[in-house]
Scaffold this motif. Structure first.
Motif, mmCIF file in Angstrom:
data_model
loop_
_atom_site.group_PDB
_atom_site.id
_atom_site.type_symbol
_atom_site.label_atom_id
_atom_site.label_comp_id
_atom_site.label_asym_id
_atom_site.label_seq_id
_atom_site.Cartn_x
_atom_site.Cartn_y
_atom_site.Cartn_z
ATOM 1 N N ALA A 73 0.800 -1.234 0.000
ATOM 2 C CA ALA A 73 0.000 0.000 0.000
ATOM 3 C C ALA A 73 0.836 1.290 0.000
ATOM 4 C CB ALA A 73 -0.974 -0.011 1.176
ATOM 5 N N ASN A 75 3.320 2.020 -1.606
ATOM 6 C CA ASN A 75 3.702 2.344 -2.992
ATOM 7 C C ASN A 75 2.632 3.145 -3.719
ATOM 8 O OD1 ASN A 75 6.064 0.960 -2.751
ATOM 9 N ND2 ASN A 75 5.286 -0.942 -3.658
ATOM 10 N N ALA A 76 1.427 3.155 -3.159
ATOM 11 C CA ALA A 76 0.312 3.814 -3.847
ATOM 12 C C ALA A 76 0.481 5.328 -3.949
ATOM 13 C CB ALA A 76 -1.004 3.487 -3.141
ATOM 14 N N ALA A 78 3.158 6.624 -5.189
ATOM 15 C CA ALA A 78 4.292 6.811 -6.113
ATOM 16 C C ALA A 78 3.955 7.615 -7.365
ATOM 17 C CB ALA A 78 4.845 5.442 -6.519
ATOM 18 N N CYS B 79 -2.341 4.080 -12.844
ATOM 19 C CA CYS B 79 -1.702 3.204 -11.847
ATOM 20 C C CYS B 79 -1.019 4.025 -10.753
ATOM 21 C CB CYS B 79 -0.676 2.304 -12.523
ATOM 22 S SG CYS B 79 0.251 1.301 -11.333
ATOM 23 N N PRO B 80 -1.392 3.817 -9.485
ATOM 24 C CA PRO B 80 -0.795 4.635 -8.420
ATOM 25 C C PRO B 80 0.640 4.239 -8.078
ATOM 26 C CG PRO B 80 -2.278 3.022 -7.472
ATOM 27 C CD PRO B 80 -2.394 2.879 -8.972
ATOM 28 N N THR B 81 1.077 3.057 -8.531
ATOM 29 C CA THR B 81 2.416 2.599 -8.139
ATOM 30 C C THR B 81 3.417 2.619 -9.293
ATOM 31 O OG1 THR B 81 1.969 0.270 -8.650
ATOM 32 C CG2 THR B 81 1.364 1.030 -6.446
ATOM 33 N N LYS B 82 3.021 3.144 -10.425
ATOM 34 C CA LYS B 82 3.873 3.159 -11.626
ATOM 35 C C LYS B 82 4.310 1.746 -12.013
ATOM 36 C CE LYS B 82 5.800 7.794 -11.095
ATOM 37 N NZ LYS B 82 7.006 8.590 -10.868
ATOM 38 N N ARG B 98 5.755 -4.319 -8.478
ATOM 39 C CA ARG B 98 5.249 -3.023 -8.016
ATOM 40 C C ARG B 98 3.720 -3.015 -7.869
ATOM 41 N NH1 ARG B 98 8.821 1.075 -7.816
ATOM 42 N NH2 ARG B 98 7.095 2.532 -7.576
ATOM 43 N N ILE B 100 0.044 -3.575 -6.707
ATOM 44 C CA ILE B 100 -0.536 -3.875 -5.390
ATOM 45 C C ILE B 100 -1.956 -4.444 -5.525
ATOM 46 C CG2 ILE B 100 0.863 -2.208 -4.126
ATOM 47 C CD1 ILE B 100 -1.549 -0.288 -4.199
#
Lengths: 303, 205
Positions: A73, A75-76, A78, B79-82, B98, B100
């Motif tokens: 989570a 990482n969200a 990023a 995408c929030p995490t790239k 990466r 999630i």
């Protein structure tokens, strides 16, 4: 309905409830100093703030159950540059942070200073950005039923309706707990509380009309989605009808609760129960609305 | 040097045999229920009165669809995490380390190309058989098509060879993503919108 979306139902509704209560109850109170005067050295507003933070905390916790890999989570955050999901999480965290600062200042007895007012305004700003991100997040071309005005309307309406009714309900509990309410319900004894109640009733009416117009498939202007590679299943009309009836019922119950106060008299007997019933009806209606909302994306559980 | 790999699909030739779908599943060892390439059966229309008699006026054709490795990578932007990235040759891939499993990309993709994988709790999609591409071979779906309804290559070359069309009903408006896709439409396509054609095999795709 895919049951895996229930964490998101909880996250969005609780997030909107917390945002609404903050904007309707806490923010005006910080600036006006009313109606939550200190009682025996304690400030009831601190407890309302605690409620708002707890609701946000539960909302955040619920969102973890939606993730396939919850430990990832962090990482969200990023992709703040382009992802509305990253932004939504950032604004929620900032909202909680500024609420915590505000609560700390109230706890230290500095709730009337400029610092508290600054923190309150910053919290309100990020709360609004949190709400905008939440609505914008769902306006994606991949789900035509979401990519329309009904999405921001339903999110803003839920925030305003749940926030005003929830604020009245929570304010009633806190004021009663602090012995404010000789007549049984402090908020409706004050002009400010009566204004809030009238605003809440008006918002319920606006919300009923808006949903009746904009809801995809069932609303007067809610045309069906364009052909797409997502199943365009129409949710059962009974959900749509039921949620409008429940919402309108909440408004009627609230007006019944307001009647004695609007005539200038003290709030009637059992008014707190009426307000909670109104909140319960509206919350149930919003729960059904959110159920319907996620129904579109999943093709009614076919996928 | 390829600037942007893309797919070509000939709807006029496709018989809907689903060999491409099966070859993709086999080549990539996909679990039950997970499809990176899907064949949509599009159908619409009904009976119409012509003079004194009723005649069937129907449209029916197939659309084979996978990830279109779009030039505007809306899934990656969401995408929030790239975790979603694009190679120099235009192929869009997902970095599983990466991801999630928030599934926001799944909503963002208008081609429904990103799929939730219940085995990993993450999302996955067509990789353009990238290991085959790197070895100088063709994607499994292209090689398996018995009617040669699929082709691949640099999108500029595909457009020169097959034309500019990249949308038929029920595909979404290509403006928002600029898919690396070229289509030869089926003859029924022109009537599809008027006859209310829709996907007829949701249970399969």
């Amino acid at each position: 309905m895919a049951w895996r979306e229930w964490p998101l139902v909880a996250f969005t509704l609780l997030g909107q409830l917390a945002t609404g209560i903050y904007l309707f109850l806490v923010l005006p109170a910080v600036f006006s100093g009313r109606p939550f005067e200190r009682v025996a050295g304690r400030n009831p507003l601190l407890y309302v703030l605690g409620c708002v933070m707890a609701i946000l905390g539960v909302a955040a916790a619920a969102s973890f159950f939606h993730l396939g890999r919850p430990l990832g989570a962090p990482n969200a955050l990023a992709n703040l540059r382009t992802s509305w999901l990253s932004r939504e999480i950032l604004f929620e965290l900032l909202f909680i942070f500024f609420l915590a600062v505000l609560a700390f200042l109230f706890w230290r007895g500095r709730g009337e200073g400029g610092l508290a007012k600054t923190a309150a305004v910053l919290a309100a700003g990020v709360a609004v950005l949190f709400l905008i991100s939440m609505a914008r997040l769902y306006m994606v071309p991949g789900v035509p039923a979401w990519n329309r005005a009904a999405t921001p309307f339903s999110f803003i309406a839920a925030t305003l309706v749940l926030g005003s009714l929830g604020g009245l309900a929570a304010g009633g509990v806190v004021s009663r707990a602090f012995g404010f309410a000789a007549a049984g319900y402090f908020l409706l004894s004050s002009p400010w509380g009566r204004v809030l109640a009238i605003v809440a009733a008006a918002l319920v009416a606006v919300s009923v009309v808006g949903h009746a117009l904009l809801t995809p498939c069932h609303g007067v202007l809610g045309r069906r989605a364009v052909p797409s590679l997502k199943p365009d299943l129409v949710p059962p009309a009974v959900f749509f009808a039921l949620r409008l009836v429940l919402l309108a019922g909440g408004g009627v119950v609230l007006l019944a609760a307001l009647r004695p106060a609007l005539k200038g008299g003290p709030p009637g007997e059992g008014v707190a129960v009426f307000v909670w019933v109104a909140f319960g009806l509206a919350a149930t209606s919003e729960l059904l609305a959110r159920f319907q909302f996620y129904f579109y994306a999943r093709g009614g559980g076919r996928r | 040097m390829v600037r942007q790999y893309g797919f070509y699909f000939n709807a006029a030739a496709c018989s809907g045999c689903k060999a491409c779908q099966v070859a993709c599943k086999d080549h990539n060892d996909l679990q039950g229920g997970l499809l990176w390439r899907r064949v949509y059966e599009v159908a619409g229309g009904g009976w119409e009165k012509a003079g004194e008699i009723w005649v069937p006026k129907v449209v029916a054709y197939n659309v084979s669809m996978a990830c279109n490795h779009c030039e505007v990578v809306v899934c990656g932007l969401a995408c929030p995490t790239k975790a979603i990235w694009k190679r120099d040759d235009g192929i869009v891939l997902i970095d599983e380390s990466r991801c999630i499993g928030c599934r926001y990309c799944e909503w963002a993709c208008p081609y429904s190309a990103i799929r939730y994988d219940a085995a990993t709790n993450l999302v996955s999609k067509c990789t353009f058989c990238v290991e085959s591409i790197d070895a100088g071979l063709a994607p499994a779906c292209v090689t398996s098509c018995p009617l040669r309804a699929l082709d691949f290559g640099d999108i500029d070359d595909l457009r020169k060879k097959y034309g500019p069309v990249n949308r038929v009903v029920p595909l979404p408006d290509p403006e928002s993503t600029k898919p690396a896709l070229v289509i030869t439409p089926h003859k029924d396509t022109a009537e599809a919108e008027r006859r209310g054609a829709e996907v007829a095999n949701w249970e399969e795709v």
